[in-house]
Design a protein around this motif. Sequence first.
Motif, PDB file in Angstrom:
ATOM      1  N   SER A  37       0.785  -1.102   0.037  1.00 27.74           N
ATOM      2  CA  SER A  37       0.110  -0.124   0.068  1.00 27.74           C
ATOM      3  C   SER A  37       0.742   1.385  -0.111  1.00 27.74           C
ATOM      4  N   GLY A  38       0.206   2.484  -0.244  1.00 33.38           N
ATOM      5  CA  GLY A  38       1.127   3.585  -0.309  1.00 33.38           C
ATOM      6  C   GLY A  38       1.244   4.329  -1.653  1.00 33.38           C
ATOM      7  N   THR A  40       4.063   4.876  -3.205  1.00 37.66           N
ATOM      8  CA  THR A  40       5.156   4.172  -4.285  1.00 37.66           C
ATOM      9  C   THR A  40       4.593   2.814  -4.858  1.00 37.66           C
ATOM     10  N   ALA A  95       7.493   1.702   2.438  1.00 32.52           N
ATOM     11  CA  ALA A  95       7.698   2.097   3.850  1.00 32.52           C
ATOM     12  C   ALA A  95       7.684   3.521   4.176  1.00 32.52           C
ATOM     13  N   LYS A 106       6.243   1.029   9.386  1.00 31.22           N
ATOM     14  CA  LYS A 106       5.026   0.968   8.141  1.00 31.22           C
ATOM     15  C   LYS A 106       3.523   1.210   9.118  1.00 31.22           C
ATOM     16  N   GLY A 107       2.959   1.595   8.038  1.00 23.39           N
ATOM     17  CA  GLY A 107       1.538   1.899   8.576  1.00 23.39           C
ATOM     18  C   GLY A 107       1.075   3.370   8.727  1.00 23.39           C
ATOM     19  N   GLY A 108       1.938   4.159   7.944  1.00 23.58           N
ATOM     20  CA  GLY A 108       1.536   5.686   7.771  1.00 23.58           C
ATOM     21  C   GLY A 108       0.373   5.670   7.069  1.00 23.58           C
ATOM     22  N   GLY A 109      -0.263   4.883   6.266  1.00 22.97           N
ATOM     23  CA  GLY A 109      -1.453   4.799   5.601  1.00 22.97           C
ATOM     24  C   GLY A 109      -2.605   3.782   6.439  1.00 22.97           C
ATOM     25  N   ALA A 110      -2.068   3.321   7.458  1.00 22.18           N
ATOM     26  CA  ALA A 110      -2.992   2.466   8.460  1.00 22.18           C
ATOM     27  C   ALA A 110      -3.182   1.090   7.760  1.00 22.18           C
ATOM     28  N   CYS A 111      -2.192   0.821   6.973  1.00 21.96           N
ATOM     29  CA  CYS A 111      -2.520  -0.675   6.362  1.00 21.96           C
ATOM     30  C   CYS A 111      -1.436  -1.667   6.889  1.00 21.96           C
ATOM     31  N   HIS A 112      -0.811  -1.560   8.033  1.00 21.40           N
ATOM     32  CA  HIS A 112       0.421  -2.224   8.353  1.00 21.40           C
ATOM     33  C   HIS A 112      -0.001  -3.694   8.782  1.00 21.40           C
ATOM     34  N   GLU A 115      -0.255  -5.613   5.636  1.00 22.48           N
ATOM     35  CA  GLU A 115       0.949  -5.594   5.102  1.00 22.48           C
ATOM     36  C   GLU A 115       1.777  -6.706   5.617  1.00 22.48           C
ATOM     37  N   LYS A 133      13.107   7.965   3.020  1.00 22.55           N
ATOM     38  CA  LYS A 133      13.177   6.912   4.063  1.00 22.55           C
ATOM     39  C   LYS A 133      14.311   6.102   4.441  1.00 22.55           C
TER      40      LYS A 133
HETATM   41  O1  LIG Z   1       0.038   1.827   5.761  1.00 20.90           O
HETATM   42  C1  LIG Z   1       0.962   2.204   4.750  1.00 20.90           C
HETATM   43  C2  LIG Z   1       2.060   1.557   4.397  1.00 20.90           C
HETATM   44  O2  LIG Z   1       2.831   0.982   5.240  1.00 20.90           O
HETATM   45  C3  LIG Z   1       2.820   2.270   3.329  1.00 20.90           C
HETATM   46  O3  LIG Z   1       3.612   1.341   2.722  1.00 20.90           O
HETATM   47  C4  LIG Z   1       3.678   3.407   3.828  1.00 20.90           C
HETATM   48  O4  LIG Z   1       3.027   4.195   4.691  1.00 20.90           O
HETATM   49  C5  LIG Z   1       4.811   4.086   2.831  1.00 20.90           C
HETATM   50  O5  LIG Z   1       3.859   4.746   1.891  1.00 20.90           O
HETATM   51  P1  LIG Z   1       4.383   5.637   0.739  1.00 20.90           P
HETATM   52  O6  LIG Z   1       4.872   4.693  -0.471  1.00 20.90           O
HETATM   53  O7  LIG Z   1       3.094   6.641   0.539  1.00 20.90           O
HETATM   54  O8  LIG Z   1       5.486   6.562   1.480  1.00 20.90           O
END
Ligand SMILES: O=C[C@H](O)[C@H](O)[C@H](O)COP(=O)(O)O
Length: 259
Positions: A37-38, A40, A95, A106-112, A115, A133
Motif C-alpha cells: 500500500s501507499g 510508491t 515503507a 510501516k502504517g503511515g497509511g494504516a495498512c500495516h 501488510e 526513507k
Molecule cells: O500503511 C501504509 C503503508 O505502510 C505504506 O506502505 C507506507 O506508509 C509508505 O507509503 P508511501 O509509499 O506513500 O510513502
Amino acid sequence: MKATTTLSAIEQSKRLAAYTAVDKHILPEHKVIGIGSGSTVPYVVERIVAQGRELNKDRVFIPTGFQSKELIVMSNLNLGDVDQFPTIDVTIDGADEVDLDLNCIKGGGACHLREKVLAEAANTFIVVADYRKNAEYLGTNFTPGVPIEVVPFAYAQVLRKLHDVLGSPNATLRMAKAKAGPVVTDNSNFVIDAPFPREIMMDPSTILAKIKMLTGVVEVGLFCNMAQAAYFGNEDGSVTVKRKVESKVVEESILPSES
Ligand SMILES: O=C[C@H](O)[C@H](O)[C@H](O)COP(=O)(O)O
C-alpha cells in the motif's frame, strides 16, 4: 495540445525504486505476488503491467488493503486473497522509514496489519521507497511515531500504557482528515501513533515485543528482520540497494545508466 505531466523529484525517486525492484525481483516464474500500500506501490503495479499480458495472465495478485485491491482490479490483473494463497512468491511494499538493518516503520497509511501478513506469507519481501526513507535509525525523518492498530474498545487503555509504562508520553489516537473522529482501518480498528526516543528506537525488536503484549493491540507498524532488500530511488537517478546477505546488510549503488 497534449498535456504532459512532469513528476516531482520525489515521485521520480519512488518510480525509480519501484521499477528497479520489479525488474530484479518479479521474475517470469513468480506466479503469486503480494502488492503493498501507499504512494510508491502504483509504480510497482505500473512496471508489472508493462511486463505484458502473456506473463501476467497466469499470475495472481494479493492486495494489502482497499487501495491495492483497487489498483489490481483497475490494472486488469488477477485478484486473489491470502487465504486462498497463503504462500506468496514475492511481496513488494512501501515503507515510512528503513534503518541500517532493514527494519521498517510501516502504517503511515494504516495498512500495516495486512501488510505484515503478506510480508510474512512471502518467500521474498522487498521494500521500495524514495531517498527520504533511508535512515540510520527509525524515527529519524518519520516523526509521527510507530503506528499501532488497536481494537476501538481498548484504545484508551493502550494509550495510557504507552504514556505511563512504555515511554511514549506523546502517543495519540490518529484522527481522520475529512471525517470527524478517528481513522478507522480496513479492519474496523483505530490507530495510535506512538513516538519513542532515539534510545528506544535503536532497538526496534524490543519495543515491538512490548507493544504487542498490550491487550487490545492488533498489530504494530514495526517490521523487524522481515525485508530481504530495500530499494531507495535517489534524486540523481541512482538507486541505493540494501540487501541481506547471510544475515548481514550490504549496500550497493545502481548508477543512472544501469537502472
Ligand atoms: O500503511 C501504509 C503503508 O505502510 C505504506 O506502505 C507506507 O506508509 C509508505 O507509503 P508511501 O509509499 O506513500 O510513502
